[in-house]
Design a protein around this motif. Structure first.
Motif, PDB file in Angstrom:
ATOM      1  N   LYS A 305       0.789  -1.283   0.176  1.00 52.41           N
ATOM      2  CA  LYS A 305      -0.165  -0.107   0.030  1.00 52.41           C
ATOM      3  C   LYS A 305       0.973   1.274   0.128  1.00 52.41           C
ATOM      4  CE  LYS A 305      -3.749  -2.584   0.551  1.00 52.41           C
ATOM      5  NZ  LYS A 305      -4.491  -2.955  -0.706  1.00 52.41           N
ATOM      6  N   TYR A 361      -0.821  -5.976  -7.529  1.00 57.00           N
ATOM      7  CA  TYR A 361      -1.048  -4.537  -8.094  1.00 57.00           C
ATOM      8  C   TYR A 361      -0.099  -4.339  -9.142  1.00 57.00           C
ATOM      9  CZ  TYR A 361      -0.700   0.694  -7.768  1.00 57.00           C
ATOM     10  OH  TYR A 361      -0.464   1.939  -7.950  1.00 57.00           O
ATOM     11  N   TYR A 384      -8.203   4.855  -1.681  1.00 55.98           N
ATOM     12  CA  TYR A 384      -7.272   4.774  -0.677  1.00 55.98           C
ATOM     13  C   TYR A 384      -7.218   5.265   0.502  1.00 55.98           C
ATOM     14  CZ  TYR A 384      -2.015   4.583   0.156  1.00 55.98           C
ATOM     15  OH  TYR A 384      -0.813   4.549   0.726  1.00 55.98           O
ATOM     16  N   MET A 388      -7.607   3.235   4.079  1.00 49.98           N
ATOM     17  CA  MET A 388      -6.292   3.523   5.213  1.00 49.98           C
ATOM     18  C   MET A 388      -7.094   3.915   6.542  1.00 49.98           C
ATOM     19  SD  MET A 388      -2.632   4.416   4.809  1.00 49.98           S
ATOM     20  CE  MET A 388      -2.607   3.353   3.297  1.00 49.98           C
TER      21      MET A 388
END
Ligand code: FAD
Ligand code: NAG
Length: 431
Positions: A305, A361, A384, A388
């Motif tokens: 990430k 990814y 995103y 998170m």
């Protein structure tokens, strides 16, 4: 049970300050290393430019700053606030929805004062080495070597958060036939402060990002002619309808020996200065991790990430790697996630699962035909951020979420010339 660790934070820009704040909230012991004598990172405007404008000499004095004198943010200040610490219009008394760099710096200084971060910073201290060592049967620690006024210090830390910024090491357009023998002036936007050096010149600006657009317009006020050139197929070719002396071209085919630029659209012009607005590369000269991290110009990996190196997670992390997005909010949610992962309030997937996630990814990028330099380009979407914040049980409040979404909508529908106006019409200066 929470664990208190000794954590080194490298850099006191937006990322380092926010990281320190979140780490402190989790009762970790924090040292912030900052090579400059002041905080704020690139928001601390630096009028100096490098003596070697294309940075070919590795022994030169590096200037960290990349901001120019007149810079205003390309975001409204509402979207550059933290969830519980916001810009205060009345104090700064500026009715433009986009604050200038001075105001952003003041905001960061106030943030550091409010959360008592300044006392954690070791100013004028550059980190020269971060090395992972195996101290005891698979338990890793970090050696951090730093230098203050030529005096070196070596210390041990449980964890390191890398916040050294990525707008200092320039990327250049070097693949243009003929550029290797160009003998007239050229420079990169890292060393742009004001348009004076371009007065009465015929300038070619390479790039079409936010800096390229802003800087071209500023240069057009004093230059004889400004010719922007972009390899992006979405770049509109033709004469500017705003400036009499400005044109947009497709990519440069070649440079002739008499300094004539030849563009793919058939246009050609004898040029005085080349201005590269071609961005920056990732650079971590202090990292010594025995090859477990690979750094290319625009890709550092594997990073789960865009934050954790699976093999050393959560002890080594990176903040602010995603590009062209809602930087401040991303930095806030990444910081909180890291701090809570270190105190074991949140758990991360296994090393293998994280690695697999990164591989997937990369695979998706290949399938979409996305080039490698777009690895950390996450765009103006909020999935995103949502994800998170979700890791630490936070929710982006509805009002903020609506603003982010509306901003993205304006960008897509009103374009670079209209998005701020469109956004202001709905949200105005107050919110
Ligand atoms: C021209 C320009 C315009 C921008 N405009 C916007 C905007 O309008 N809105 C927005 O949200 N974002 C904007 N950005 C993005 C900007 O990068 C982020 O807002 C943010 O400042 C990034 O913060 P950072 O802490 O990651 O990096 P930086 O601000 O670069 O801070 C890094 C810090 O680390 C220190 N450091 C580096 N190496 C070492 C070392 N080895 N040892 C010790 N200290 C070290 C540096 O001195 C610096 O203080 C812009 C960027 C540029 C270049
Ligand atoms: C991270 O640091 C903690 C505390 O020092 C340690 O217990 C743990 O083993 C470390 N993890 C890794 C993957 O090195």
């Amino acid at each position: 049970m929470t664990t208190s660790l000794k954590v080194a934070v490298i850099g006191a820009g937006v990322a380092g300050l926010t990281a320190a704040r979140e780490l402190q909230r989790e009762s970790h012991q924090v040292v912030i290393f900052e090579k400059s004598h002041r905080l704020g990172g690139i928001w601390a405007y630096d009028p100096r430019v490098e003596s070697d404008p294309l940075e070919t000499d590795p022994t030169r004095d590096v200037v960290h700053g990349s901001m120019y004198k007149s810079l205003r943010t390309n975001f409204p200040r509402h979207l550059m606030s933290f969830t519980d610490f916001k810009f205060k219009e009345k104090i700064y008394d500026d009715h433009n929805i986009n604050p200038g760099h001075e105001e952003v710096l003041k905001f960061l200084e106030d943030f550091a004062t409010q959360f008592e971060l300044t006392e954690l910073i070791r100013f004028s201290t550059v980190v020269t080495r971060v090395e992972v060592i195996d101290v005891d049967l698979g338990i890793n620690s970090f050696v951090v070597e730093s230098k203050t006024n030529e005096v070196s210090l070596v210390e041990m830390f449980d964890a390191v958060v890398v916040c050294n910024g990525h707008n200092t090491q320039l990327l250049l357009a070097t693949d243009i036939p003929g550029i290797e023998t160009w003998s007239k002036e050229q420079m990169h936007s890292h060393n742009y402060r004001d348009p004076e050096p371009f007065r009465d010149q015929i300038v070619v600006v390479i790039g079409s990002g936010p800096s390229a657009i802003d800087i071209s317009r500023e240069i057009a006020m004093v230059a004889k002619e400004v010719h922007m050139s972009s390899r992006s197929p979405r770049f509109k070719v033709g004469k500017s309808d705003k400036f009499e002396n400005m044109w947009q071209h497709s990519k440069i085919l070649k440079i002739e020996s008499d300094d004539t630029m030849l563009f793919q659209d058939g246009f050609s012009v004898k040029t005085d200065i080349i201005h590269h607005c071609t961005g920056y590369k990732l650079h971590f000269p202090f990292l010594e991790t025995n090859g477990i991290i690979s750094v290319q110009d625009k890709r550092i990996g594997p990073l789960y990430k865009h934050v954790f190196l699976p093999q050393l997670a959560p002890n080594l992390s990176f903040i602010g790697i995603p590009e062209l997005s809602f930087t401040f909010t991303i930095i806030e949610c990444q910081s909180r996630w890291i701090a809570q992962a270190l105190s074991k309030k949140v758990s991360l997937p296994s090393e293998d699962e994280m690695l697999l996630d990164v591989q997937q990814y990369y695979q998706e990028m290949i399938e979409k035909g996305a080039p490698e330099h777009r690895t950390h380009y996450i765009g103006f979407q909020i999935s995103y951020i949502d994800w998170m914040f979700g890791q630490t049980g936070m929710v982006l409040e509805k009002h903020s979420k609506d603003m982010f979404e509306y901003f993205s909508y304006c960008l897509i529908n009103a374009g670079v010339d209209g998005y701020m106006n469109a956004f202001s019409q709905k949200y105005g200066i107050q919110s």
